[in-house]
Design a protein around this motif. Structure first.
Motif, PDB file in Angstrom:
ATOM      1  N   ALA A   1       3.824   2.355   5.481  1.00 15.90           N
ATOM      2  CA  ALA A   1       4.248   2.695   4.191  1.00 15.90           C
ATOM      3  C   ALA A   1       5.572   3.716   4.176  1.00 15.90           C
ATOM      4  CB  ALA A   1       3.285   3.391   3.450  1.00 15.90           C
TER       5      ALA A   1
ATOM      6  N   ASN B   1      -1.683   8.043   0.569  1.00 15.15           N
ATOM      7  CA  ASN B   1      -1.636   9.341   1.536  1.00 15.15           C
ATOM      8  C   ASN B   1      -2.009  10.537   1.187  1.00 15.15           C
ATOM      9  OD1 ASN B   1      -0.501   7.480   3.502  1.00 15.15           O
ATOM     10  ND2 ASN B   1       1.694   7.734   3.008  1.00 15.15           N
TER      11      ASN B   1
ATOM     12  N   GLY C   1      -5.053   4.529   4.377  1.00 16.00           N
ATOM     13  CA  GLY C   1      -4.058   4.112   5.167  1.00 16.00           C
ATOM     14  C   GLY C   1      -4.603   4.020   6.655  1.00 16.00           C
TER      15      GLY C   1
ATOM     16  N   GLU D   1       1.035   3.673  -2.414  1.00 12.82           N
ATOM     17  CA  GLU D   1       0.960   4.044  -1.105  1.00 12.82           C
ATOM     18  C   GLU D   1       1.037   5.557  -0.883  1.00 12.82           C
ATOM     19  OE1 GLU D   1       0.601   2.344   1.565  1.00 12.82           O
ATOM     20  OE2 GLU D   1       0.796   0.422   0.723  1.00 12.82           O
TER      21      GLU D   1
ATOM     22  N   LYS E   1      -3.955   8.386  11.427  1.00  7.03           N
ATOM     23  CA  LYS E   1      -5.267   7.982  11.105  1.00  7.03           C
ATOM     24  C   LYS E   1      -6.098   7.147  11.921  1.00  7.03           C
ATOM     25  CE  LYS E   1      -3.315   8.587   6.556  1.00  7.03           C
ATOM     26  NZ  LYS E   1      -2.523   8.077   5.312  1.00  7.03           N
TER      27      LYS E   1
HETATM   28 MG    MG Z   1      -0.103   5.532   4.218  1.00  5.35          MG
END
Ligand code: MG
Ligand code: ADP
Length: 643
Positions: free
Chosen positions: A122, A57, A117, A53, A103
Motif C-alpha cells: 500500500a 495500517n 494488511g 489502506e 506483518k
Molecule cells: Mg497496509
C-alpha cells in the motif's frame, strides 16, 4: 510472436555460445517506480482506497484513536493521524519499499493472516502516485521522523518532534498520472466513497475513536468504547428495533459441521425498515469489511419470509472465524475473501439468522403476552367467553353505535361472495370453547394482560399493554398463522385433508394435466387429492382442511402452475421456493380478509394463536403483522411532551 511460435523456436533452435550474445532481449525487469505504479493501479483506485489502506495500517498499529481529514475530496489532501505504535527512522524508510511489511514473515503466517494488511504494497503504491509525508514516532522514543516522498522518490527525511503515533499525509494524488486523475468522479461521489470506507471500519472496530472531517466539516465523530449495537445505530442512523445475531444459547462453534472457532455476531435492522435504497448489509469477517455474495445470500435466506419485495437485508454481519479457514489473499484491495468450507459457513449463518428471528418472536411474545402458561391452561380466558355476550359487551361502541363515527368506516364489502365466513376462520379453539356466561366483560377485554380495545377499519385489532398501543393487521397475522400450520404439515407430510362430500370435476389444460401426473405425490403432501375422470377432466376429492373455504378448482390450478417445472430432486431437498410461495398463497387466500368484522371471541382467538405460534410478527410475504407504539410516540403525535 504468439506463445506457441515462441515455444517452437525455443525447441528447434536452442541457444548456444555466440548466438546467445546476438539476441537482444525484449523483456526487461520493470523499474521499482513503474512496478509500484502498476500495483497502485489495483490498490489505489481513488481517494477512498488511500483512506482504506491508511486506516488499515493505523488499526494494525493498535491505534485507539484515528482522525481523518480530507480536503477537496482528496485531490488536495488526505490525512490519517493515529496514536498507534509508530515507526522509528529505519522503519519509516523501509515502509515505502515494495514488499516491505512487519506483518508476516513466513509462509505459515500467510496461511493464517490475523492483520488487515500483509502485502507490503500500500504505502509504496500510494507513494508512487502522490506526494507522501510520513510523520511517525514510536511510543518509547523521544523523537520522531519526518519523511517526504514525491512520486516515489525520497525527497527529505529528518528528525521531528512529532507526537507519538503516525500521521500520513497524501497530496497531489495521481498528479503524475493525469489519465487516472481524469477518472475521478464528482466531489460528492468521491466523498461518499470515503464515508463508506469509514463507516465500514467504524463498524468493524467499535472500540476505536474515529473522526472524519471533510473540508473542515466534521462528518463523523465515533466515540471510542461504543458497543456494537450503538455503533450499528450510529452508522445506519437508525433508532428502530435491532435483531441481535449473537445468541447466548447458540453454540459458538459448529464442530459437528466440521468447523471450529466460528462465531456470528452483529445486528440486523428490522427487515421492513430497510428498503433497497437506504439499508444495506455490511459484512465483516475477522474485523475486515468484505464483499461476500455467499454471506449476503445466507442472510437473505435466513430472512426468507420476512423480507418484503424490494427490501434487502441491512445491518452488520460480524463473523469471526479461525484465520486458517479463510484465504484473504485473493483480491489486491483485500475486498474479497475465500472460505475453505463455504457451504458450512453458509448453513451456520442461515441458521443463526433464523434463530435470531425466532428469538425476536420470543422477545415480542413476552412483551405482548405476559400471561404465564399456567394461567393460560388452567383458566383459559376465552373459554369462559360466549361469543354473543362478548360481542355485545365488548364491541357495543364499535359495531352497534349509530351513526358510525367517521374514523371507523362501515364495512366496505359485508356481503361479497367468497368473503370470510366466521366458521371458516381457523380459530375454532375459541369458537368451540363456549362456556358459562360469567365474568365476560372483564375477561374478554383482557388476554394475557393485554387489553383488547377493539377492531379498527374492519382490519386492525387495537390492543393496549403497559403503556403501548399494539396494532395488529388481522389479515397478515392470520395469514402467518395459517402459513405456519401449512408449512408444518408439509414438512411432516401431514397437511390435514378435508374430503369433499361431492367431488368437484375440473377441466385442466394439457400442461396442467402433465404437471398433475408428475406431481401426484407432491399434491397429496400439499393436502389435495385428485383423480382422473376421463379425457381432460379430473375430480378433486379432497382439499387441505385449512383452506377448505377457498374455491378448490382455482386452488388446484394455482398449485399446478406453481409446481410446473419443479424438478423432483429439488422437491426432495429442502422446501423449494415454489412450494413456500404456494403455501403462502394458500394461507393468504384462506386468511381472514380486510373488511371482515370480527367477533371479539375471534379477535381473542387470534391473539391466543399468535402467542402460541413460533413466528407471528410478519406475514409470509414479509409484511409486518403488528406495530407497537409507545405512549411517548402517541404523545408526540399530539405534541404532548414529557407527559
Ligand atoms: Mg497496509
Ligand atoms: P502492509 O500493511 O501490507 O504491511 P503497507 O505498505 O500498508 O503494507 O505498510 C508497510 C508497513 O509500514 C507496515 O507493515 C507497518 O509496519 C508500517 N506502517 C504503515 N503504517 C503504519 C502506521 N500507521 N503505524 C505504524 N506502522 C505503520
Amino acid at each position: 510472436m504468439s506463445q506457441s511460435c515462441y515455444h517452437a523456436l525455443k525447441i528447434s533452435a536452442p541457444l548456444k555460445g555466440n548466438r546467445r550474445n546476438q539476441i537482444v532481449s525484449q523483456i526487461r525487469i520493470l523499474s521499482e517506480q513503474l512496478a509500484n505504479q502498476i500495483a497502485a493501479g489495483e490498490v489505489v483506485e481513488r481517494p477512498a482506497s488511500v483512506i482504506k489502506e491508511l486506516l488499515e495500517n493505523s488499526l494494525d498499529a493498535c491505534a485507539t484513536r484515528i482522525d481523518i481529514h480530507v480536503e477537496d475530496s482528496g485531490r488536495r489532501l488526505l490525512r490519517v493521524a493515529d496514536n498507534g505504535s509508530g515507526m522509528d527512522g529505519d522503519d519509516v524508510l523501509l515502509c515505502i519499499e515494495r514488499h516491505a511489511t512487519s506483518k508476516i514473515h513466513n509462509e505459515a503466517q500467510l496461511a493464517a493472516i490475523a492483520t488487515l494488511g500483509f502485502r507490503g504494497e500500500a504505502l509504496p503504491s500510494i507513494a508512487s502516485v502522490s506526494w507522501l509525508t510520513i510523520l511517525s514516532r514510536p511510543h518509547n522514543h523521544e523523537q520522531g521522523t519526518r519523511a517526504e516522498i514525491r512520486y516515489g522518490t525520497l525527497h527529505n527525511i529528518h528528525h521531528d518532534g512529532c507526537a507519538r503515533g503516525t500521521v500520513i499525509e497524501v497530496r497531489h494524488l495521481f498528479g503524475n498520472m493525469p489519465a487516472r486523475k481524469k477518472f475521478l468522479k464528482s466531489d460528492r461521489t468521491e466523498n461518499h466513497h470515503i464515508e463508506e470506507v469509514v463507516r465500514d471500519q467504524a463498524l468493524a472496530h467499535p472500540h476505536i475513536g474515529l473522526t472524519l472531517t471533510i473540508n473542515g466539516r466534521r462528518i463523523f465523530d465515533f466515540l471510542p468504547d461504543a458497543d456494537l449495537s450503538k455503533r450499528v445505530r450510529e452508522v445506519f442512523g437508525y433508532q428502530g428495533t435491532l435483531l441481535p445475531l449473537r445468541l447466548e444459547q447458540m453454540a459458538t462453534e459448529a464442530p459437528e459441521m466440521g468447523i471450529t472457532d466460528i462465531t456470528v455476531d452483529g445486528y440486523l435492522l428490522l427487515p421492513e425498515t430497510a428498503p433497497t435504497s437506504h439499508g444495506r448489509l455490511r459484512i465483516l469477517v475477522n474485523n475486515r469489511p468484505v464483499q461476500d455474495a455467499m454471506l449476503r445470500h445466507a442472510v437473505n435466506e435466513g430472512l426468507q419470509g420476512f423480507l418484503m419485495k424490494g427490501y434487502q437485508a441491512a445491518g452488520a454481519l460480524v463473523v469471526h472465524i479461525s484465520p486458517d479457514q479463510i484465504d484473504v489473499n485473493v483480491h489486491p484491495a483485500k475486498r474479497e475473501i475465500r472460505f475453505s468450507k463455504a457451504e458450512v459457513v453458509h448453513r451456520f449463518v442461515v441458521h443463526q439468522v433464523q434463530a435470531a428471528l425466532e428469538n425476536y418472536q420470543k422477545h415480542l411474545r413476552s412483551n405482548l403476552f405476559t400471561s404465564s402458561k399456567v394461567q393460560q391452561h388452567e383458566s383459559p380466558l376465552f373459554q369462559q367467553t360466549a361469543p354473543q355476550a362478548a360481542s355485545t359487551l365488548l364491541l357495543t361502541s364499535l359495531t352497534t353505535a349509530e351513526p358510525v363515527p367517521e374514523w371507523l368506516p362501515m364495512d366496505q364489502n359485508p356481503g361479497l361472495p367468497g368473503a370470510y365466513q366466521p366458521e371458516g376462520l381457523c380459530l375454532q379453539s375459541a369458537i368451540a370453547a363456549q362456556a358459562p356466561l360469567s365474568n365476560t366483560l372483564e375477561r374478554c377485554e383482557n388476554y394475557a394482560n393485554l387489553t383488547l380495545i377493539g377492531q379498527l377499519f374492519s382490519l386492525y385489532l387495537l390492543c393496549e399493554k403497559d403503556g403501548q398501543l399494539i396494532v395488529i393487521d388481522q389479515h397478515a397475522a392470520h395469514e402467518r398463522l395459517l402459513y405456519g400450520q401449512l408449512l408444518h404439515g408439509y414438512l411432516t407430510a401431514r397437511i390435514p385433508q378435508q374430503s369433499l362430500i361431492v367431488p368437484i370435476p375440473i377441466e385442466l389444460t394439457p400442461a396442467q394435466a402433465e404437471t398433475l401426473e408428475h406431481q401426484v405425490e407432491e399434491l397429496a403432501t400439499l393436502g389435495m387429492q385428485v383423480e382422473p375422470f376421463g379425457d381432460t377432466t379430473w375430480l378433486i376429492k379432497a382439499v387441505p382442511a385449512l383452506v377448505s373455504q377457498v374455491e378448490p378448482g382455482g386452488l388446484l390450478r394455482e398449485i399446478l402452475d406453481g409446481l410446473r417445472g419443479l424438478a423432483r430432486a429439488e422437491v426432495d431437498r429442502s422446501v423449494p421456493e415454489a412450494i413456500l410461495e404456494l403455501l403462502a398463497s394458500m394461507a393468504c387466500k384462506a386468511a381472514v380478509k380486510a373488511g371482515n368484522r370480527l367477533q371479539p371471541v375471534e379477535m381473542l382467538a387470534l391473539l391466543v394463536q399468535m402467542e402460541e405460534s413460533t413466528i407471528f410478527s410478519h406475514c409470509p410475504h414479509g409484511r409486518p403483522a403488528l406495530k407497537v407504539f409507545t405512549v411517548q410516540e402517541v404523545q408526540r403525535w399530539f405534541h404532548r411532551h414529557g407527559g
